[in-house]
Scaffold this motif. Structure first.
Motif, PDB file in Angstrom:
ATOM      1  N   HIS A 110      41.433 144.960 -18.376  1.00 30.55           N
ATOM      2  CA  HIS A 110      41.957 143.494 -18.835  1.00 30.55           C
ATOM      3  C   HIS A 110      40.624 142.868 -19.193  1.00 30.55           C
ATOM      4  O   HIS A 110      39.418 143.419 -19.159  1.00 30.55           O
ATOM      5  CB  HIS A 110      42.292 143.129 -17.089  1.00 30.55           C
ATOM      6  CG  HIS A 110      41.339 143.548 -16.251  1.00 30.55           C
ATOM      7  ND1 HIS A 110      39.890 143.187 -16.049  1.00 30.55           N
ATOM      8  CD2 HIS A 110      41.664 144.235 -15.198  1.00 30.55           C
ATOM      9  CE1 HIS A 110      39.649 143.971 -14.845  1.00 30.55           C
ATOM     10  NE2 HIS A 110      40.671 144.509 -14.534  1.00 30.55           N
ATOM     11  N   PRO A 111      40.915 141.406 -19.954  1.00 30.43           N
ATOM     12  CA  PRO A 111      39.841 140.862 -20.436  1.00 30.43           C
ATOM     13  C   PRO A 111      38.807 140.288 -19.703  1.00 30.43           C
ATOM     14  O   PRO A 111      37.373 140.249 -19.795  1.00 30.43           O
ATOM     15  CB  PRO A 111      40.700 139.696 -21.066  1.00 30.43           C
ATOM     16  CG  PRO A 111      41.948 140.120 -21.535  1.00 30.43           C
ATOM     17  CD  PRO A 111      42.286 141.083 -20.320  1.00 30.43           C
ATOM     18  N   PHE A 147      33.977 142.701 -10.636  1.00 31.71           N
ATOM     19  CA  PHE A 147      33.123 143.249  -9.709  1.00 31.71           C
ATOM     20  C   PHE A 147      33.752 143.875  -8.443  1.00 31.71           C
ATOM     21  O   PHE A 147      34.924 143.156  -8.292  1.00 31.71           O
ATOM     22  CB  PHE A 147      31.995 142.285  -9.285  1.00 31.71           C
ATOM     23  CG  PHE A 147      32.565 141.229  -8.560  1.00 31.71           C
ATOM     24  CD1 PHE A 147      32.777 141.234  -7.170  1.00 31.71           C
ATOM     25  CD2 PHE A 147      32.316 139.788  -9.226  1.00 31.71           C
ATOM     26  CE1 PHE A 147      33.040 140.079  -6.420  1.00 31.71           C
ATOM     27  CE2 PHE A 147      32.790 138.689  -8.369  1.00 31.71           C
ATOM     28  CZ  PHE A 147      33.139 138.926  -7.002  1.00 31.71           C
ATOM     29  N   TYR A 148      33.298 144.741  -7.961  1.00 36.75           N
ATOM     30  CA  TYR A 148      33.832 145.277  -6.470  1.00 36.75           C
ATOM     31  C   TYR A 148      32.797 145.197  -5.613  1.00 36.75           C
ATOM     32  O   TYR A 148      31.552 145.792  -5.903  1.00 36.75           O
ATOM     33  CB  TYR A 148      34.645 146.721  -6.664  1.00 36.75           C
ATOM     34  CG  TYR A 148      35.812 146.629  -7.175  1.00 36.75           C
ATOM     35  CD1 TYR A 148      36.918 146.856  -6.502  1.00 36.75           C
ATOM     36  CD2 TYR A 148      35.833 147.059  -8.667  1.00 36.75           C
ATOM     37  CE1 TYR A 148      38.149 146.842  -6.874  1.00 36.75           C
ATOM     38  CE2 TYR A 148      37.304 147.292  -9.312  1.00 36.75           C
ATOM     39  CZ  TYR A 148      38.382 147.341  -8.494  1.00 36.75           C
ATOM     40  OH  TYR A 148      39.659 147.421  -8.847  1.00 36.75           O
ATOM     41  N   ASN A 197      32.795 146.182 -13.882  1.00 37.98           N
ATOM     42  CA  ASN A 197      33.439 146.708 -15.026  1.00 37.98           C
ATOM     43  C   ASN A 197      33.391 145.423 -15.983  1.00 37.98           C
ATOM     44  O   ASN A 197      33.891 144.386 -15.900  1.00 37.98           O
ATOM     45  CB  ASN A 197      35.138 146.817 -14.539  1.00 37.98           C
ATOM     46  CG  ASN A 197      35.175 148.117 -13.681  1.00 37.98           C
ATOM     47  OD1 ASN A 197      34.760 149.109 -13.730  1.00 37.98           O
ATOM     48  ND2 ASN A 197      36.270 147.665 -12.692  1.00 37.98           N
ATOM     49  N   PRO A 198      32.676 145.857 -17.274  1.00 36.07           N
ATOM     50  CA  PRO A 198      32.653 144.987 -18.292  1.00 36.07           C
ATOM     51  C   PRO A 198      33.861 144.685 -18.627  1.00 36.07           C
ATOM     52  O   PRO A 198      35.082 145.151 -18.663  1.00 36.07           O
ATOM     53  CB  PRO A 198      31.667 145.596 -19.275  1.00 36.07           C
ATOM     54  CG  PRO A 198      31.199 146.471 -18.356  1.00 36.07           C
ATOM     55  CD  PRO A 198      31.958 147.030 -17.414  1.00 36.07           C
ATOM     56  N   GLN A 199      33.914 143.453 -19.850  1.00 37.37           N
ATOM     57  CA  GLN A 199      35.272 143.053 -20.358  1.00 37.37           C
ATOM     58  C   GLN A 199      36.031 144.174 -20.990  1.00 37.37           C
ATOM     59  O   GLN A 199      35.291 144.754 -21.847  1.00 37.37           O
ATOM     60  CB  GLN A 199      34.638 141.898 -21.046  1.00 37.37           C
ATOM     61  CG  GLN A 199      36.294 141.079 -21.819  1.00 37.37           C
ATOM     62  CD  GLN A 199      35.688 140.158 -22.695  1.00 37.37           C
ATOM     63  OE1 GLN A 199      34.724 140.140 -23.302  1.00 37.37           O
ATOM     64  NE2 GLN A 199      36.425 139.027 -22.825  1.00 37.37           N
ATOM     65  N   GLY A 208      36.652 140.782  -7.623  1.00 39.14           N
ATOM     66  CA  GLY A 208      36.533 139.472  -8.098  1.00 39.14           C
ATOM     67  C   GLY A 208      36.735 139.702 -10.015  1.00 39.14           C
ATOM     68  O   GLY A 208      36.047 140.392 -10.499  1.00 39.14           O
ATOM     69  N   LEU A 209      37.490 138.893 -10.255  1.00 37.60           N
ATOM     70  CA  LEU A 209      37.712 138.630 -11.720  1.00 37.60           C
ATOM     71  C   LEU A 209      37.150 137.277 -12.286  1.00 37.60           C
ATOM     72  O   LEU A 209      37.465 136.275 -11.759  1.00 37.60           O
ATOM     73  CB  LEU A 209      39.418 138.750 -12.222  1.00 37.60           C
ATOM     74  CG  LEU A 209      40.142 140.183 -11.884  1.00 37.60           C
ATOM     75  CD1 LEU A 209      41.591 139.676 -11.933  1.00 37.60           C
ATOM     76  CD2 LEU A 209      39.688 141.119 -12.671  1.00 37.60           C
ATOM     77  N   MET A 210      36.248 137.582 -13.152  1.00 34.57           N
ATOM     78  CA  MET A 210      35.282 136.217 -13.639  1.00 34.57           C
ATOM     79  C   MET A 210      36.072 135.983 -14.925  1.00 34.57           C
ATOM     80  O   MET A 210      36.229 136.627 -16.034  1.00 34.57           O
ATOM     81  CB  MET A 210      34.029 136.784 -13.828  1.00 34.57           C
ATOM     82  CG  MET A 210      33.198 137.302 -12.745  1.00 34.57           C
ATOM     83  SD  MET A 210      33.292 136.306 -11.340  1.00 34.57           S
ATOM     84  CE  MET A 210      32.453 134.879 -12.040  1.00 34.57           C
ATOM     85  N   HIS A 211      36.644 134.483 -14.953  1.00 33.96           N
ATOM     86  CA  HIS A 211      37.547 133.980 -16.174  1.00 33.96           C
ATOM     87  C   HIS A 211      36.643 133.228 -16.973  1.00 33.96           C
ATOM     88  O   HIS A 211      37.164 132.549 -17.797  1.00 33.96           O
ATOM     89  CB  HIS A 211      38.566 133.401 -15.473  1.00 33.96           C
ATOM     90  CG  HIS A 211      39.339 133.989 -14.403  1.00 33.96           C
ATOM     91  ND1 HIS A 211      40.214 135.091 -14.921  1.00 33.96           N
ATOM     92  CD2 HIS A 211      39.696 133.827 -13.250  1.00 33.96           C
ATOM     93  CE1 HIS A 211      41.038 135.312 -13.949  1.00 33.96           C
ATOM     94  NE2 HIS A 211      40.518 134.955 -12.856  1.00 33.96           N
TER      95      HIS A 211
END
Length: 210
Positions: A154-155, A159-160, A186-188, A206-209
């Protein structure tokens, strides 16, 4: 009176969210050379508002999934008892769980659907949750023993914070075991997956938008 009570509950929920993000930032520190403290602080500032309705508890969300509920409680207890896991983080998660939105991912046409009914995500902050945040989606993932969450990408960066035993896969690295208290980044758009072992699996993601 009812409105005042609802507003008080809303304020308390937002305060719990703020405190959870503080613990997340402390756990991430400068992991992978990034200034997570500044990034998470930006997310704290973007936490805007929660719905006024407060649900009755975890059971109200997953009452038809008793096994998932049992795995959740067992893995939370294990995490709280572990000297490798931040107990304050587990406590903060527990305080937001009663108002979490529970979802599951459905299988794509080329995926084994065995995982679908053996995992859940509790959305705590951000997209899909009751607490608005534009820059971050924070969730708790629970899985039954011996389950593989499919390979995907995913774009958003991800982090976990690892709260149980489990295995992660990342393109270019293969499978690895960070262990309870470990971190995964996990990088983009990188291909990744995760799987549980002989016990239930628990991790905060967490997904960083931005």
């Amino acid at each position: 009176m009812a409105l005042s009570e609802s507003l008080w509950q809303q304020a308390a929920q937002l305060e719990q969210a703020q405190q959870l993000l503080v613990q997340v930032a402390e756990n991430l520190g400068s992991y992978q050379g990034q200034d997570w403290t500044d990034e998470i602080s930006a997310s704290r500032r973007s936490v805007q508002s929660a719905q006024l309705s407060i649900n009755a508890g975890i059971e109200a969300h997953i009452e038809d999934d008793q096994c998932i509920h049992d795995w959740l409680l067992q893995s939370l207890a294990n995490a709280a008892a572990s000297s490798l896991v931040d107990g304050a983080l587990v406590e903060r998660i527990g305080r937001l769980l009663p108002d979490a939105v529970w979802i599951k991912r459905h299988a794509a046409p080329n995926e084994d659907a065995d995982f679908v009914d053996r995992h859940r995500h509790a959305l705590l902050i951000g997209k899909g949750s009751r607490i608005q945040c534009d820059s971050l989606t924070l969730g708790l993932m629970v899985m039954a023993p011996d389950v593989r969450y499919p390979f995907h990408h995913h774009p958003p960066r991800e982090f976990y914070i690892v709260l149980s035993e489990g295995e992660w896969y990342q393109e270019g690295c293969g499978w690895f075991r960070p262990g309870p208290g470990g971190l995964v980044y996990n990088p983009q758009s990188i291909l990744h997956a995760v799987q549980s072992g002989t016990g239930p699996f628990l991790a905060l993601w967490g997904l960083m938008h931005t």
